[in-house]
Design an enzyme around this catalytic site. Structure first.
Site: not given
Ligand code: CTP
Ligand code: CA
Length: 227
Positions: A33-35, A99
């Site tokens: 995942a990402n932030r 994102a």
């Protein structure tokens, strides 16, 4: 003279907004995942709905409440996000703020991966579909106005212009995330709205401010020109 914009200048218009991160599965219990918080994308969906648009928000997992007045489609992976976006077409305007993970794991395991004494597994990655570029090149289903985002740390406008051309979108919102701006971890954004050759440098403002101003520009662009 153009007519004074009413309080709901996007009434009768339809919009697609993407927001949040994507989660790319490794096995049934693990993911990459990402932030991304989803704050900016959700704020844009809310701002468009507040101006009267019928909004479909396609979002990865976030802690954000559903924006009022939007149809919210929850997805996890980039491939699911693409399918949900294609299912929402046709729309008048599409804003791609998610994102999206650039890569996913090739051949995700259908059972939980176990330590089997053979050492750590190697994950190989494959590129995800580019959702913005796919919708921007959707032929008859292409929205009249396609807007992307770009976060850059240097040569912000030049890099974002190149990204806009590569992806085939009409506008790109270039976010200056160089350390000097303090954008990372901060509540405010420093953005430039690139509309073809025309570039607007916006003052530093909160994400709700960016959403409101972008929604106003969208309403102006979609307004029927005065006959
Ligand atoms: N985007 C998308 N689908 C992807 C990747 C990006 O729809 N698979 C969209 C983002 O939502 C954003 C824009 O494309 O609106 C630019 O994303 P960005 O990550 O800056 O661009 P990339 O082409 O992935 O380039 P980079 O190598 O800089 O990450
Ligand atoms: Ca990327």
């Amino acid at each position: 003279l153009a007519e004074q914009a009413g309080p709901r200048p996007l009434a009768g218009r339809t919009a697609l907004v993407t927001s949040g991160p994507t989660h790319e599965p490794i096995d049934p219990v693990r993911y990459i995942a990402n932030r991304s918080s989803g704050r900016q994308g959700h704020a844009i969906a809310a701002a468009l709905a507040a101006r009267g648009a019928r909004v479909t928000l396609v979002t990865g997992p976030t802690q954000q409440p559903d924006p009022p007045g939007c149809a919210v489609v929850q997805i996890e992976s980039a491939r699911e996000m693409l399918a949900a976006c294609e299912a929402s077409l046709p729309v008048d305007v599409a804003v791609f703020n998610a994102a999206v993970a650039d890569w996913r794991v090739a051949g995700e395991a259908d059972q939980k991966m176990k330590k089997d004494g053979g050492g750590p597994p190697t994950l190989s990655l494959v590129e995800n579909p580019d959702i913005l570029a796919t919708v921007a090149r959707a032929g008859a289903l292409r929205p009249a106005l396609v807007i992307g985002f770009a976060a850059e740390t240097r040569d912000v406008v030049a890099y974002a212009q190149a990204k806009r051309a590569r992806k085939g979108c009409d506008w790109i919102v270039a976010n200056d995330v160089s350390p000097a701006t303090g954008t990372f971890g901060g509540a405010e954004n420093t953005v430039h709205l690139i509309m073809g050759d025309k570039v607007e440098d916006w003052p530093r403002m909160g994400k709700d401010g960016v959403a409101a101003r972008l929604a106003d520009r969208i309403a102006e662009a979609l307004a029927p020109s005065a006959g």
